[in-house]
Motif scaffolding. Sequence first.
Motif: not given
Length: 312
Positions: A196-217
Amino acid sequence: MILYLVIPAFNEEEVLDSTSKALKEKMNNLIKNKKISRESKVLFVDDGSKDKTWHIIENLHAKDKLFIGVKLSGNRGHQFALLAGLMEAKKYADAVISMDADLQDDINVIDKMLEEYKNGNEIVYGVRSSRKKDTFFKRTTAQMFYKLMKFLGVNIIYNHADCRLMSKRALEELENFKEVNLFLRGIVPLLGFKNSIVYYERGKREAGVSKYPLKKMLAFAADGITSFSIKPLRFILAIGIIILVISIFIMLYALIVKILGHTVAGWTFLTISIWFIGGLQMISIGVIGEYIGKIYNETKARPRYIIEKILK
Ligand code: UDP
Ligand code: MG
């Protein structure tokens, strides 16, 4: 019921303090309300971080045995870190929930997932109901990716990332998928089972930067597509056929021009054709190469992750 939370972490020293605090409160609450057993744990997987991440995990473990950790021998990427954690957690847990270290996935989703698990679901997908807090760029690229995957015939859940609950049973079956080109979002729906599926709101990153830069994405998206769909190969065939049809008309045109005696005029046309076909061939070979690369990696069947240390 023993619940394990699996949290992959790569250079997450900035967020681990607040993350562990939030998770500790949540877990203790669940234990108090008898939703989960006392043996439940939060399992951090250090994906070969270069900062103090592992040090922080060791400290957390020393202070509170709720926190345990697995340290991979090097950076293997999110999917492998996650798999390492899931396979470790499977040994002890009845169900495992995976989440990102930055807690962008609302932790209250845990209660909803446990509810669904109680109703007999072996897999519960966490789906983002909105991405208002993501950057415009992240939101559009991510959505384009889901649409492209769907178009290519890969069964993935729209807007579901790797925030999900899996039962021990489901994880045991996941273990049988030995592929090195790991794309969990594509594999898990293949497992079947009641889900089954549950829904949630996706928040902001608490701190630090995304570890998924465009190249990795982009690499991740390409892996996802090529390890699950052979449609790009079929596209090449389709384009080839279309070009063949066009070239028949071009042959007719060339013959007529020749009969009329204006042959020199064909130069521009010829140059363009050569470049165009050349480009097309390069792309086609590239796509084929992409798949051969996949076959190459799969046949080598190297271990997908190596565990250096375990805290338990
Ligand atoms: N991560 C990892 N290995 C990597 C890159 C990322 O284990 O090589 C982890 C990271 O610590 C986080 C999760 O994967 O817990 C998702 O990464 P992030 O939040 O940076 O991605 P985004 O939310 O921006 O897609
Ligand atoms: Mg994140």
